[in-house]
Design a protein around this motif. Structure first.
Motif: not given
Length: 806
Positions: A433-458
């Motif tokens: 439920r609810g909402w989540v945000a991760h490491h990066n965002s922008d003016m559009w409200g990007w809430a996903l993890p970033v990394g493009f499939g190769h970013g270190n999970p740290s």
């Protein structure tokens, strides 16, 4: 005014890092200055790559790659089993592409083509009225040019006057973006610009087209922007090529304004559909109309309205460390030289306040990003985005205490946008439920993890971005006591974030509630086979969730709510893991005693418990405070601007004035070497201040400036856990000073003077809140309880006794 604090540079800026920043919360400019040719580099806070549909499209891609609740269960099982490599590989599918980039907008060149002899007398930036001024001589004639960004006029203004003579001038308007429309007429210039619909960060080197333009509108959104210049002068204006030539002028007023499709999209409340973009002609006309209306006001009225607006905001608080606050200060000789650390501290506080007021205002645009409002690069470092594991929050640490509470508003707008886009991410990726945000965002409200499939999970797979951001909602309530804000906007954000955290927590083998997978940004720990990032219940995770839950319960109590989520929170709170210490006495970063891959890591993530959350302090948790100090000892001194700022604030909260001062001296040294080179992100190369006093990572990151503002004020006054502590971490090298209008939690403000290293007088007054609520003030061994009605004040001496006759 004679009491204004004015920065001075004797020469024009040789590069962007020496230019002077101005801004009105939406439009910003870097003033380079110069006689024969002067450059004004323009930014608009809504000029980002991407489109309103970018977050939705990113989520669709990630779900198609297999991310979701089933794979999450596999990741959790692998983490519990200690199979770190499998967990990381599985979790890579949760990574989206990347957040979008904040982009430069336009450039204005002002050239004196016929000048035979020029003599430049220097440029200044007034930190109290936001006006950049220059004086120079052209063929024996004295010329003055003043530049400011007016919020009332929604325009950048340039006023030039020539004494006892005239000059010729050429105006040219250009842009590093794709120019698709140009117009030059005697009354001004216009540019129509296409903005990329996708922008890859510098570290994504494999992206074939790092800045991608569209062939037309996407889903009804046309990525277009317009900038218009209007001119009024007593000279003869003629259109020449793409610019204007003005002959024989003794006075000139230029106004610049913008209109963008992104600004229209930002104005739409989150959750509502964005209407189709206005036509390109409409944007061009809007920009021209705004510039023309500003021009018609004339330079005197434009400046009067601008000053009234900015002084009304910046004048709420005033600080002097030492004996000097007003006058003109040579930046290189008096600030960067280190000759007068008290003056440097005073300047850094006011500069941070000025930069926040210039880059973040209600109804202006998106909040201050990694570079505040200012950027000249098409591919800026870290996309000049919103980095949510420390940097965006740090931008606003000083907002409330520095009397700039309204500057928080754009951040709340971004959080509301993330609550909307992050709701779909919470459901799709985690079944929550609810909402989540991760490491990066922008003016559009990007809430996903970033990394493009190769970013270190740290760094890429960190789920507490929203949980940290909503602490600012509560901070605003604590300082302002605005229950209407809490009811209408704050509570929905807090509640939605708490719902996600409740669903994210899972029972561990010992009955505690864990976050899993969990990372400590952006650090790694050592296991067999090399460094790893994924574990469970890092100290930062649990601290942020605990703070969120406690704030939710407090908010519900203030609002008189009997919300079912509160019962869930009350059941979960006792099951959260308490903070603990490692075998060698340091505050634990992970749930078990992992060995850090980098003992001097730039992040102090577990110390969020100390500052800003206030869960650990020397008075209430002395053993944990000692353990926190040992973390700082192990981490060592500086790294880059934002890391210094956090360490200073932490030392101040722990009452360590001497080390806080040492760190501030380090942080305020000039950056040497190549100012344009991007240093490694690991902190192996320290930052410092640039010629224009911007803080650096390096390269430039203004979170350091905003953080230094908060850190110095933390040395002067603290207000957490129901107590106002006065001068808790002022070093002996700052024996004298005064502050007016420092804001404190509980709707309070304090004025104070100190002399010879001791408090002289203190005035406390209640601006808002419940008059019957007790107020505790502490100074050294003295402690006093006060009760003040709204509008009432009390004057106290060094022993916190009321002064006679007051």
């Amino acid at each position: 005014m004679a009491t204004d604090l004015v920065l001075h540079w004797p020469r024009p800026a040789e590069n962007w890092f020496a230019a002077a920043p101005i801004g009105n919360g939406r439009l910003g400019a870097m003033v380079f200055g110069g006689a024969r040719q002067a450059r004004l580099q323009l930014n608009d806070s809504t000029v980002w790559s991407g489109t309103p549909s970018t977050p939705r499209a990113g989520l669709t891609e990630v779900l198609a790659a297999g991310a979701g609740a089933d794979r999450l269960a596999q990741v959790r099982a692998a983490v519990r089993a200690g199979d770190h490599r499998t967990a990381e590989l599985l979790l890579m599918s949760f990574e989206g592409r990347y957040s979008q980039e904040y982009l430069p907008f336009a450039d204005l060149l002002m050239t004196l083509p016929a000048a035979a002899d020029t003599d430049y007398h220097g440029r200044t930036l007034n930190l109290d009225n936001g006006v950049a001024s220059e004086c120079f001589t052209v063929d024996g004639h004295q010329v003055e040019r003043r530049t400011w960004a007016s919020r009332p006029a929604r325009a950048v203004c340039v006023a030039l006057t020539v004494e006892q003579g005239t000059v010729d001038l050429r105006l040219e308007l250009g842009s590093p973006l794709r120019v698709v429309h140009r117009l030059a007429v005697d009354t001004g210039l216009r540019l129509g610009l296409e903005i990329p619909v996708d922008g890859a960060p510098l570290h994504e080197e494999a992206v074939a087209e790092p800045l991608r333009y569209a062939d037309g509108p996407l889903d009804g959104y046309d990525p277009f922007g317009a900038v218009a210049l209007a001119v009024d002068t007593d000279g003869a204006v003629s259109q020449s090529g793409d610019g204007l030539t003005i002959r024989g002028l003794s006075r000139l007023l230029v106004t610049l304004a913008s209109s963008t499709a992104a600004a229209d999209a930002w104005a739409v409340p989150p959750g509502r559909p964005v209407p189709d973009s206005a036509s390109r002609e409409q944007h061009l006309r809007r920009a021209a109309d705004t510039a023309s209306v500003a021009l018609a006001a004339g330079p005197e009225e434009l400046l009067r309205a601008h000053e009234a607006d900015l002084r009304g905001l910046l004048g709420r608080m005033r600080l002097t460390i030492g004996s000097r606050r007003g006058g003109t200060v040579d930046v290189a000789e008096e600030v960067l030289s280190g000759k007068d650390e008290q003056l440097t501290a005073t300047v850094l506080v006011q500069y941070g306040r000025y930069l926040l007021a210039a880059s973040s205002r209600p109804l202006g645009g998106p909040p201050a990003n990694l570079q505040g409002l200012w950027n000249e690069d098409l591919r800026p470092a870290w996309s000049s985005n919103y980095t949510l594991n420390i940097n965006t929050e740090m931008n606003y640490w000083g907002a409330e205490v520095a009397g700039l509470g309204e500057c928080h508003e754009p951040l709340f707008r971004l959080i509301e946008r993330l609550a909307d886009t992050g709701g779909a991410v919470a459901t799709g990726l985690y079944g929550a439920r609810g909402w989540v945000a991760h490491h990066n965002s922008d003016m559009w409200g990007w809430a996903l993890p970033v990394g493009f499939g190769h970013g270190n999970p740290s760094w890429a797979i960190w789920l507490m971005g929203g949980t940290w951001l909503v602490q600012h909602v509560w901070e605003h309530v604590e300082f302002s006591q605005d229950l209407d804000f809490l009811r209408d906007r704050g509570w929905p954000l807090l509640r939605g974030c708490a719902e996600f955290c409740l669903d994210w927590l899972v029972e561990g083998p010992d009955g505690r509630l864990d976050t899993i997978p969990s990372t400590s940004p952006e650090n790694l720990f050592v296991v067999e086979g090399g460094p790893a990032s994924l574990t469970w219940s890092t100290t930062m995770d649990i601290a942020l969730i605990r703070a969120l839950f406690e704030r939710c319960l407090a908010a519900a109590g203030l609002l008189g709510l009997a919300d079912p989520v509160c019962a869930e929170i009350r059941a979960a709170l006792p099951r959260l893991r308490p903070p603990g210490a490692t075998a060698d006495g340091r505050l634990r970063e992970w749930a078990v005693d992992h060995v850090e891959a980098d003992p001097q890591h730039r992040h102090m993530s577990q110390l969020v418990t100390v500052y800003p959350l206030g869960q650990i302090d020397p008075a209430s948790t002395p053993e944990l405070a000692t353990a926190a100090a040992r973390v700082l000892d192990r981490r060592g001194p500086g790294a880059m601007g934002w890391s210094w700022a956090w360490k200073i604030a932490l030392r101040a909260r722990l009452g360590d004035a001497a080390t806080a001062r040492e760190l501030l001296l380090e942080a305020s040294r000039p950056l040497g070497g190549d100012l344009t080179r991007n240093a490694p992100v690991d902190g192996s190369e320290w930052g410092g201040l640039l010629p224009n006093l911007f803080s650096s990572h390096p390269p430039v990151q203004l979170d350091g400036n905003y953080g230094l503002l908060a850190a110095v004020l933390e040395m002067l006054v603290q207000s957490h856990n129901g107590v106002i502590r006065v001068l808790p971490a002022v070093p002996e090298q700052w024996p004298d000073g005064s502050a007016r209008g420092l804001r404190c939690r509980g709707g309070l403000a304090v004025d104070l003077d100190w002399h010879g290293g001791r408090l002289a007088t203190l005035t406390a007054r209640r601006l808002a809140g419940a008059g019957e609520s007790p107020l505790w003030i502490e100074y050294r061994e003295s402690r006093r309880e006060l009760r003040l009605a709204v509008g009432a004040q009390v004057h106290l001496d060094a022993k916190l006794m009321e002064l006679d006759g007051c």
